[in-house]
Design an enzyme around this catalytic site. Structure first.
Site, PDB file in Angstrom:
ATOM      1  CE  LYS A 168      -1.131   2.672   2.633  1.00 19.10           C
ATOM      2  NZ  LYS A 168      -0.640   4.053   3.036  1.00 19.10           N
ATOM      3  CB  THR A 179       2.670   4.775   5.603  1.00 18.50           C
ATOM      4  OG1 THR A 179       2.837   5.787   6.589  1.00 18.50           O
ATOM      5  CG2 THR A 179       3.285   3.484   6.099  1.00 18.50           C
TER       6      THR A 179
END
Lengths: 383, 383
Positions: A168, A179
Site C-alpha cells: 500500500k 506510508t
C-alpha cells in the site's frame, strides 16, 4: 493471490471500525510454517512510529509467525501509550493464534499523532483471526489501503516455489511518501539471513528508487516471510531475483497510483562515474518541483534537468551533459540539442535520460509529476 | 530609490525588445566613483550561466564600474556562443561608457537554453546608457522583473552614508527558485575585502535562508558596489548590519512575491546543538511538499513537521521534540500537545517553531506553501 500465493500462509482483511467510513482497515497474515524465517526493512526516518520500533525488535529474532496491519491510524508520535498499544495488539494476536507475541510484527498507516481506537482494534483481531483463509490475500491487500485507489499485489513463481506480496502507499522506503507497507511471503525454505540479503538487495534498487515526492514516512515497513512449505530451497541468486521482481512490480504499482499524479517519470542516469553518483543525480532530478511541474505541462524543459544535476556533487562537466526526453536528445554537450518540438509527451509515461559522460554506471529513479490534484489531496487530507 | 539611493550611482531601465511582450528588459547600473570597489556572491549550482561565469571573473579583480542586467533570457546552457554574447555585452557597455570591459558585470534571467537576441540587446545598451540618471533606480528594478508581480527595492541609511538595492526573483541564492538577481550600492568608502565580508555574512543568513521551493538557479547573482562618494568609511560592524538589513528586507520581499504562494512560512528552529543542525532541520521542514500542502490547506499538521525533522542528521531525541504553529504548542515531547483547533491559520504569515531540545543554537528559514497556482504557473512557463 497476494500474500497467500505461497503455500503455508493464510490471511484476512476486515473492517474493524478504525476508519470512520467503515472501509476495511485491519489485515492479518499468518505463517503456518513449518518454518517462520523472516526479514524486514524499515523507514530510515529517525522519527519512527511505535509499530516500527516494535517490529524492528521482532525482526532481530529472525522469526515472524504473523503480521497484523492496520490502516486508519499511523500510531506515530504517540509516545509510550502508542507503544503500549502496539504491544497489546501483538499480544492479542499471539493469544488468539496461540503464538509468541515476540514473533508478531505490527504495521500501521494513517494519521500521525492519534492514538488507535484499541476498543475497536482488539475485537477486530479476533474477527480477523476467525476469517483467516488460504484465499485471504486479496482481502488483506484491500484492508491496508489509505489513499490508494487500487490495491497492489504481485506474484513470481520459481521451480516448485513462489514469492508473492501486497503493498500500500505511493512512495519509497527511504525516504517515502505517505506510508508504504509491504508484506512478501514465500514457501521457499530459506533461512532468515538469506531472506535478509535478498530483501535488502531488492529494496535497494526498487522501493528505494521510487521517489514520488521526496517525503519520508515514519511508518514504512517491508517484510519478507518464508514458510518453507514448498520444501524447496532455491538457488540464492534465483530466489533473490524473484524477490526483486516482486518488489519491482509492486514499486511500479505504487508509482502508477501516486497521489494526484498524471505522469509517471522514469529518470535514467547513465554514464555516471559511480552508482552513488547516478542515484544522487537521479534523485535530484526526481525531486525538482519546477521540473515536475514542467512535465505535468508536457514541456520538455531540459534546462530544469541541468539545473537539478548542477546541485549535486556527482562527477561531470557542465559542457558534456546530454539529456534525452522520450527519446529526443534535447540537450547535447550542455546546450541546445535536437528540436524540442519533436518530443511527444502525450502519454502517461515520460522517460528522461541524463547522460553524465563521466563513467559507465547507471541508476533509475521513478517519480511523478507535480499537479494541482496533488496539492488538493494533500491540503485537505491530514496525515 | 533602489540602487540610486546612494551617491555616486546612476541607473536606467529600458525595453530593448528582448521580451516579446515589449516590457522593460534591460537595466544598467553605473558606479561613477570616486571608488569602484565591489563584491559578489553567485549561485552554487555547478551548471552556471554564461553571465555568472563572466561576472565571477570580473569580481576577482574587486572592481566594478557598471552592471548590465537583462530579463527575457538567462543565457544559461548556451555554450561558447552564450559566453561570447556575454563578453560582447560587457564590451559594448565599456565602449559606450568609456570604461574597461573587465570591470563590467553582467547578469541575465529568463529562459534557459536560448541565445540572447544580440541584435536587440546591443542597441539597447546604447539606449540604456543614454537614459542613465540619478533617479533611475526604480526603472532599473522594474526592468529586471520576470514573473515578479512587483519590483523590489530597499534602502538603509547610516550616518552620512547609504546602502540601497534592488532584487528580482522569488527564491534563494543557493539553492534558488527561478533566478534571483540583486544589486546593492553604497556611497560608503569601503574596500572590496570589507565589502566581500559584509556581503557574505549578510547573504548567509538572509538570501541563503529563503527557500521557496528548494530549486537552485543557474544564474543567481548578488553584487555590492561601493562608490565612496560619501567620503565616509563606516564602522565595519555598523556597515555590515546595514547590508544585512537591506538583504533581509529584499529577501522578505522575494518570499512575499513567490510564484503562486498564498502563505509565507517562517520556520524557526530553536535549541539546536549547532547552527548547522538548525539550518539543516529548517531546510528539511521548508522543503517538505506534504507540509507545504497542509499549510496551504490551513491544517496545522505537526506530524509532517516531525517527519521532516526525522530525515535529518541533526542531534535530537524523537521524544523530546516540540513544535509550535502560530504560537500553539501542538506537539510536545514528540507527541500530541495543545489542542490543534486553537491554531489560527487565516493569515498569510505562518510561524512554525521546531524545538530540538538539544542545545542553544537557532536558525530561521523562510518558505512558501505549495499551491495549485504554483503548479499552474510552472507548468505553463518554460524557464
Amino acid at each position: 493471490m497476494s500474500v497467500t500465493a505461497a503455500k503455508g500462509f493464510t490471511a484476512s482483511g476486515i473492517a474493524a471500525g478504525i476508519k470512520e467510513n467503515g472501509n476495511p482497515d485491519l489485515a492479518l497474515v499468518v505463517n503456518n510454517g513449518p518454518e517462520l524465517a523472516a526479514a524486514g526493512v524499515f523507514t530510515s526516518n529517525r522519527v519512527k512510529a511505535a509499530p516500527v520500533l516494535w517490529s524492528e525488535q521482532v525482526l532481530k529474532g529472525g522469526l515472524v509467525s504473523a503480521v497484523i496491519l492496520n490502516s486508519g491510524g499511523a500510531n506515530a508520535c504517540t509516545g509510550p501509550k502508542g507503544f503500549q498499544d502496539t504491544h497489546a495488539t501483538a499480544e492479542k494476536v499471539a493469544e488468539v493464534l496461540g503464538q509468541n507475541a515476540g514473533e508478531v510484527a505490527v504495521a500501521s498507516t494513517g494519521l500521525i499523532g492519534l492514538l488507535l481506537p484499541m476498543d475497536k482494534l482488539l475485537p477486530g483481531v479476533e474477527q480477523a483471526a476467525a476469517q483467516l483463509s488460504e484465499h485471504g490475500g486479496e482481502k488483506a491487500a484491500i484492508a491496508i489501503k489509505t489513499t490508494d485507489s487500487v490495491h497492489k499485489t504481485s506474484v513470481v513463481t520459481g521451480t516448485g516455489w513462489t514469492v508473492g506480496g501486497m503493498a500500500k502507499g505511493a512512495g519509497m522506503l527511504a525516504p517515502g511518501l505517505a506510508t508504504m507497507l509491504v508484506v512478501l511471503t514465500t514457501d521457499a525454505a530459506v533461512e532468515s539471513d538469506a531472506l535478509d540479503r535478498a530483501l535488502r538487495a531488492a529494496t535497494r534498487t526498487t522501493f528505494d528508487r521510487v521517489d514520488s515526492d521526496g517525503c519520508m514516512s515514519t511508518n514504512d515497513t517491508v517484510l519478507l516471510l518464508a514458510s518453507g512449505a514448498s520444501q524447496v530451497t532455491p538457488d540464492e541468486t534465483e530466489f533473490a531475483e524473484a524477490v526483486r521482481k516482486v518488489c519491482d512490480d509492486l514499486g511500479q504499482q505504487l508509482i502508477r497510483d501516486a497521489e494526484g499524479a498524471s505522469k509517471d517519470i522514469k529518470v535514467e542516469v547513465v554514464n555516471a562515474a559511480s552508482e552513488d553518483d547516478a542515484v544522487e543525480v537521479g534523485r535530484s532530478i526526481a525531486r525538482n518541483n519546477l521540473l515536475k511541474c514542467a512535465i505535468h505541462g508536457e514541456d520538455p524543459n531540459w534546462g530544469r534537468v541541468l539545473s537539478a544535476i548542477g546541485t549535486t556533487r556527482a562527477a561531470f562537466e557542465p559542457d558534456q551533459l546530454n539529456v534525452a526526453i522520450n527519446g529526443v536528445w534535447v540537450c547535447k554537450n550542455g546546450g541546445v540539442g535536437e528540436d524540442r518540438d519533436k518530443v511527444d509527451m502525450r502519454y502517461r509515461e515520460v522517460h528522461i535520460v541524463a547522460d553524465l559522460a563521466a563513467g559507465t554506471e547507471t541508476a533509475t529513479i521513478w517519480t511523478n509529476d507535480l499537479t494541482a490534484d496533488y496539492v488538493h489531496e494533500n491540503s485537505a487530507y491530514s496525515s
